[in-house]
Structure formats: structure tokens, C-alpha cells
Design an enzyme around this catalytic site. Structure first.
Site, PDB file in Angstrom:
ATOM      1  N   SER A  60       0.795  -1.227   0.000  1.00  0.00           N
ATOM      2  CA  SER A  60       0.000   0.000   0.000  1.00  0.00           C
ATOM      3  C   SER A  60       0.832   1.284   0.000  1.00  0.00           C
ATOM      4  O   SER A  60       0.337   2.326  -0.395  1.00  0.00           O
ATOM      5  CB  SER A  60      -0.975   0.014   1.183  1.00  0.00           C
ATOM      6  OG  SER A  60      -0.286   0.211   2.385  1.00  0.00           O
ATOM      7  N   LYS A  90       0.723   4.935   6.743  1.00  0.00           N
ATOM      8  CA  LYS A  90       0.153   5.718   5.639  1.00  0.00           C
ATOM      9  C   LYS A  90       0.756   7.113   5.642  1.00  0.00           C
ATOM     10  O   LYS A  90       1.354   7.556   6.613  1.00  0.00           O
ATOM     11  CB  LYS A  90      -1.376   5.841   5.773  1.00  0.00           C
ATOM     12  CG  LYS A  90      -2.123   4.536   5.821  1.00  0.00           C
ATOM     13  CD  LYS A  90      -2.095   3.789   4.523  1.00  0.00           C
ATOM     14  CE  LYS A  90      -2.869   2.487   4.657  1.00  0.00           C
ATOM     15  NZ  LYS A  90      -2.484   1.492   3.718  1.00  0.00           N
TER      16      LYS A  90
END
Length: 175
Positions: free
Chosen positions: A42, A94
Site C-alpha cells: 500500500s 500511511k
């Protein structure tokens, strides 16, 4: 009788040094830094699967040990910071692309092309992500918009909503 506690040959001295070392190591692990391994794609190409990360747990404040919030805060996340936080009892890595008060534009270019604009960032959305965010005009105060660099495979704020700043556990310093 002579006190030989501090004698280098004393077993008591050795046990004392080992205990102090363990205490310092535990303190550093709980409050100061963490070494994590990236699992998944990701954050690719910035962070690759299997890479080791060095995380500063004191970047934003003092983290409650084995918890998901800060005991004391002295700094807020900034746009561009790579942060870690808990989501579904897993540590997630993230990038912060918008902070509290930042304006968001969520729009449909066509029937099947949905976009999110936060500052200079323009990110594609799936239909369900569009439906989750379409009524959001800004990031609420005390929250961030956290998105993986690999937009196509990342499960992030577009799917589960904004991340509370109190749940951010640290900032990635280096890989």
C-alpha cells in the site's frame, strides 16, 4: 565485612547492570522508538514490502504503552508525514495528505471516474470511497486524511474515514 556489591567480580553487580539495561531497553521500546517491517504494497514505491522502518514514537507526544492514544501531545502531524496508527488492531503505515481544517473536493469527473482533491494532491476514488467521502468538505479538526502511496491497492482513509490525531502512534523517520 567488606561490601563488595560494586566490585566488578560481584554477581550482584552483574545482575544490577543487566536489570538496568533491561529497564532502559523496555523504556525505549515502549515510549521512544519502534522498528517495524512493512507488510504489503500500500505504500509502494516509497516503502516496499519487507522493508524495515525506524519509527519515532515521541514525534507527536507520549504514547500510552500498549494503547492507541497519546498521553501528552506537543506536535501535530503535518502534510507529507508518514505516520503509524492502529486500525482494526493492526499497525498501519500511511501518508498524511490533509490535516484538520484542510478543504477537500470530492467530485465525479464522469459516471465511473471519481476524484478526491486535497491541496495539491488529486487521488482517484472507487464508487464506494466516493460515497463515503462525498459529503466531506474539509478534514475535521483533530483528524487527518491518511492515504497509502499506492492508491490502487491501499485500504486507507478513503475507505474507513478520517484518522484521529490521538490515535497516531508515531512518525516514520527512515527506512
Amino acid at each position: 565485612m567488606k561490601n563488595d556489591f560494586f566490585s566488578p567480580k560481584s554477581n550482584k553487580f552483574l545482575y544490577f547492570i543487566i536489570c538496568i539495561g533491561l529497564f532502559i531497553g523496555l523504556f525505549l521500546k515502549l515510549f521512544v522508538f519502534e522498528i517495524l517491517t512493512v507488510s504489503g504494497e500500500s505504500m509502494s514505491p516509497s516503502l516496499k514490502d519487507g522493508e524495515k522502518l525506524f519509527v519515532n514514537k515521541l514525534a507527536y507526544g507520549i504514547v500510552r504503552p500498549y494503547g492507541d492514544e497519546l498521553l501528552c501531545r506537543w506536535k501535530r502531524p503535518q502534510r507529507g508525514d508518514i505516520v503509524i496508527y492502529l486500525y482494526n488492531n493492526k499497525i498501519v503505515v500511511k501518508r498524511c495528505i490533509a490535516v484538520g481544517g484542510d478543504t477537500l473536493e470530492v467530485f465525479a469527473d464522469s459516471e465511473y471516474n471519481y476524484q478526491l482533491k486535497a491541496g495539491d494532491s488529486r487521488i482517484g476514488l472507487t464508487e464506494s470511497q466516493y460515497l463515503n467521502l462525498k459529503n466531506s468538505v474539509s478534514v475535521p479538526e483533530g483528524y487527518i486524511l491518511a492515504i497509502g502511496d499506492n492508491h490502487e491497492v491501499s485500504v486507507d482513509s478513503r475507505t474507513y474515514g478520517f484518522v484521529s490525531e490521538k490515535n497516531i502512534l508515531g512518525k516514520v523517520l527512515c527506512k
